[in-house]
Motif scaffolding. Sequence first.
Motif, short mmCIF file in Angstrom:
data_model
loop_
_atom_site.label_atom_id
_atom_site.label_comp_id
_atom_site.label_asym_id
_atom_site.label_seq_id
_atom_site.Cartn_x
_atom_site.Cartn_y
_atom_site.Cartn_z
N PHE A 132 -0.70 -30.63 17.70
CA PHE A 132 -1.92 -31.39 17.47
C PHE A 132 -2.76 -30.77 16.35
CE2 PHE A 132 -6.34 -32.53 19.04
CZ PHE A 132 -6.27 -33.86 18.64
N ALA A 133 -2.91 -29.47 16.35
CA ALA A 133 -3.71 -28.81 15.32
C ALA A 133 -3.11 -29.03 13.95
CB ALA A 133 -3.83 -27.31 15.62
N ALA A 134 -1.79 -28.92 13.83
CA ALA A 134 -1.14 -29.11 12.54
C ALA A 134 -1.27 -30.56 12.07
CB ALA A 134 0.33 -28.72 12.63
N ASP A 135 -1.14 -31.50 13.01
CA ASP A 135 -1.29 -32.92 12.65
C ASP A 135 -2.71 -33.23 12.19
OD1 ASP A 135 1.33 -33.39 13.20
OD2 ASP A 135 0.99 -34.45 15.09
N LEU A 136 -3.71 -32.64 12.86
CA LEU A 136 -5.10 -32.83 12.45
C LEU A 136 -5.32 -32.29 11.03
CD1 LEU A 136 -7.14 -31.84 15.63
CD2 LEU A 136 -7.10 -34.09 14.55
N ALA A 137 -4.81 -31.11 10.77
CA ALA A 137 -4.97 -30.51 9.44
C ALA A 137 -4.28 -31.36 8.38
CB ALA A 137 -4.42 -29.09 9.44
N GLU A 138 -3.10 -31.87 8.69
CA GLU A 138 -2.38 -32.71 7.73
C GLU A 138 -3.15 -33.99 7.47
OE1 GLU A 138 1.84 -35.18 7.35
OE2 GLU A 138 1.61 -33.66 8.92
N LEU A 139 -3.64 -34.62 8.52
CA LEU A 139 -4.41 -35.86 8.37
C LEU A 139 -5.65 -35.62 7.51
CD1 LEU A 139 -5.24 -38.74 9.05
CD2 LEU A 139 -5.96 -37.95 11.31
N ARG A 140 -6.35 -34.53 7.75
CA ARG A 140 -7.54 -34.24 6.95
C ARG A 140 -7.18 -34.03 5.48
NH1 ARG A 140 -11.78 -29.69 8.85
NH2 ARG A 140 -10.00 -28.32 8.53
N SER A 141 -6.04 -33.42 5.22
CA SER A 141 -5.65 -33.20 3.82
C SER A 141 -5.42 -34.52 3.09
CB SER A 141 -4.40 -32.32 3.75
OG SER A 141 -3.23 -33.02 4.17
N TYR A 142 -4.91 -35.53 3.80
CA TYR A 142 -4.75 -36.85 3.17
C TYR A 142 -6.11 -37.47 2.86
CZ TYR A 142 0.13 -36.61 4.75
OH TYR A 142 1.42 -36.22 4.96
N LEU A 143 -7.02 -37.38 3.82
CA LEU A 143 -8.33 -38.02 3.64
C LEU A 143 -9.18 -37.28 2.61
CD1 LEU A 143 -9.18 -38.93 7.33
CD2 LEU A 143 -8.51 -40.49 5.51
N GLY A 145 -7.82 -35.75 -0.02
CA GLY A 145 -7.14 -35.81 -1.30
C GLY A 145 -6.52 -34.50 -1.74
N THR A 146 -6.22 -33.61 -0.78
CA THR A 146 -5.63 -32.32 -1.13
C THR A 146 -4.15 -32.23 -0.77
OG1 THR A 146 -6.29 -31.38 1.01
CG2 THR A 146 -7.85 -31.17 -0.83
N ALA A 147 -3.58 -33.28 -0.19
CA ALA A 147 -2.18 -33.25 0.24
C ALA A 147 -1.24 -33.54 -0.93
CB ALA A 147 -1.96 -34.29 1.35
N GLU A 148 0.02 -33.27 -0.72
CA GLU A 148 1.04 -33.55 -1.74
C GLU A 148 1.17 -35.05 -1.98
OE1 GLU A 148 5.75 -32.41 -2.59
OE2 GLU A 148 4.87 -32.16 -0.59
N VAL A 149 0.97 -35.83 -0.92
CA VAL A 149 1.01 -37.30 -1.01
C VAL A 149 -0.43 -37.82 -1.03
CG1 VAL A 149 1.72 -39.42 0.15
CG2 VAL A 149 3.22 -37.41 0.19
N THR A 150 -0.72 -38.76 -1.89
CA THR A 150 -2.05 -39.34 -1.98
C THR A 150 -2.15 -40.60 -1.13
OG1 THR A 150 -2.32 -38.51 -4.23
CG2 THR A 150 -3.81 -40.27 -3.52
N ALA A 151 -3.04 -40.58 -0.15
CA ALA A 151 -3.26 -41.76 0.68
C ALA A 151 -4.06 -42.79 -0.12
CB ALA A 151 -4.01 -41.38 1.95
N ALA A 157 -15.37 -41.00 -0.45
CA ALA A 157 -15.80 -39.73 0.16
C ALA A 157 -14.92 -39.52 1.39
CB ALA A 157 -17.27 -39.78 0.55
N PRO A 158 -14.69 -38.27 1.80
CA PRO A 158 -13.85 -38.03 2.97
C PRO A 158 -14.38 -38.75 4.21
CG PRO A 158 -14.24 -35.98 1.78
CD PRO A 158 -15.12 -37.01 1.16
N VAL A 159 -13.47 -39.31 5.00
CA VAL A 159 -13.85 -39.97 6.24
C VAL A 159 -14.14 -38.91 7.29
CG1 VAL A 159 -13.09 -41.53 8.08
CG2 VAL A 159 -12.42 -41.98 5.69
N GLN A 212 -16.76 -30.44 5.46
CA GLN A 212 -17.49 -31.59 6.00
C GLN A 212 -18.51 -31.20 7.05
OE1 GLN A 212 -15.40 -35.21 7.12
NE2 GLN A 212 -13.58 -34.52 6.04
N GLN A 213 -18.26 -30.12 7.78
CA GLN A 213 -19.08 -29.80 8.94
C GLN A 213 -19.48 -28.33 8.91
OE1 GLN A 213 -19.91 -32.28 11.07
NE2 GLN A 213 -21.30 -30.88 12.10
N PRO A 214 -20.68 -28.02 8.43
CA PRO A 214 -21.08 -26.61 8.32
C PRO A 214 -21.44 -25.97 9.66
CG PRO A 214 -22.85 -28.05 7.60
CD PRO A 214 -21.67 -28.93 7.84
N GLU A 215 -21.77 -26.79 10.67
CA GLU A 215 -22.19 -26.25 11.96
C GLU A 215 -21.48 -26.99 13.09
OE1 GLU A 215 -26.37 -26.77 12.13
OE2 GLU A 215 -26.82 -25.17 10.70
N PRO A 216 -21.32 -26.35 14.24
CA PRO A 216 -20.71 -27.04 15.38
C PRO A 216 -21.57 -28.23 15.81
CG PRO A 216 -21.65 -24.96 16.09
CD PRO A 216 -21.70 -24.96 14.59
#
Length: 347
Positions: A132-143, A145-151, A157-159, A212-216
């Motif tokens: 789950f953690a890896a999938d979340l990180a991958e999803l965020r990279s797409y949104l 614009g830092t992933a190898e594949v461009t969504a 702006a990031p969702v 995106q989120q500086p504080e909890p």
Amino acid sequence: MAALTGVGLSLLDRSRTRSGEPDSTGVTGTVDRAVAAERQGYHRFFVAEHHGVPGVASAAPAVLLAAIAGRTTTLRIGSAGVMLPHHQPLVVAEQFAMLSALAPGRVDLGLGRSPGFTPPVRRALREHETDFAADLAELRSYLEGTAEVTARPRPAAPVPMSVLATGRGLEVAAALGLPVVVGGPLLGVAGDPEPGLAALAGYRRAFRPSSQQPEPQVSISLDVLVADTAAEAQELLLPEAWAMAQARTAGAFPPLEPVAAIRARDWTPRQRQYVEQTAASAIAGTPEQVAGRLAELVERTGAAELIASSSTFDRAALAASDAALAGLFGRQPAGGRAPASAVPSGA
């Protein structure tokens, strides 16, 4: 009421079906409720993802959110949530990038990891073990614009992302610097609040700021129903409580039924126990009673936002409850916006 005016207020609608209605009415009822929520001054409106559940018509959050986006103009819309183990992260990113292009600045992506309701549903979804953690990180990279594949389409702006968290989910959210939505036992509404408070303290302590989120940030989700009298509010809780009792005793989560039909049934002791447990985990009563209990809950949890996940058979009574709840939070009807102080950070 002052204790609630600085807290974000949102709704979660699961497109609950009703006995005697087609499933499609559950979906169109969700869209109509979102339109009313915008008029009542709600900050966000969330939809859910459930597969093969008789009492829930919402299986495709992105599609339903597109319909809501077309009927609203200022209301933030989001998922609570997309169940990431059912999907490829790239596909989720593309869906929410598309929504963001259609409703700029209004889309939020809440993510969970709950499995399918039954073994046949899990097989149909091709469920398998995922990180789950890896999938979340991958999803965020797409949104972002830092992933190898461009969504595509590229979001302007990031969702914003958040995690529907229990236990381990809080740890994942803290490590990735994501907001959390918590409910049920973690809130301690019907039991000992200390374990939940300890878990939230651990999340805040371990939180690592992100771009995106500086504080909890903590949002709390639970059933909240407001009526003229406490007895009327308890009646509004009954259809959902009865459905939960059916799910736990008969293995099926059914459409909502009228209160009179439920009262006419012969309840088993176990059904009565589950009805009482579900009702105890909700907050229902007069405006004054609900305001007091919510203020205490917000103070105890340090929540920035309340997400009311209420449902009942009577749609008119539900609409009246939504309007009364908005009033407790100082919302302005007829298109009024929430005050800036009530908008959670990172939203």
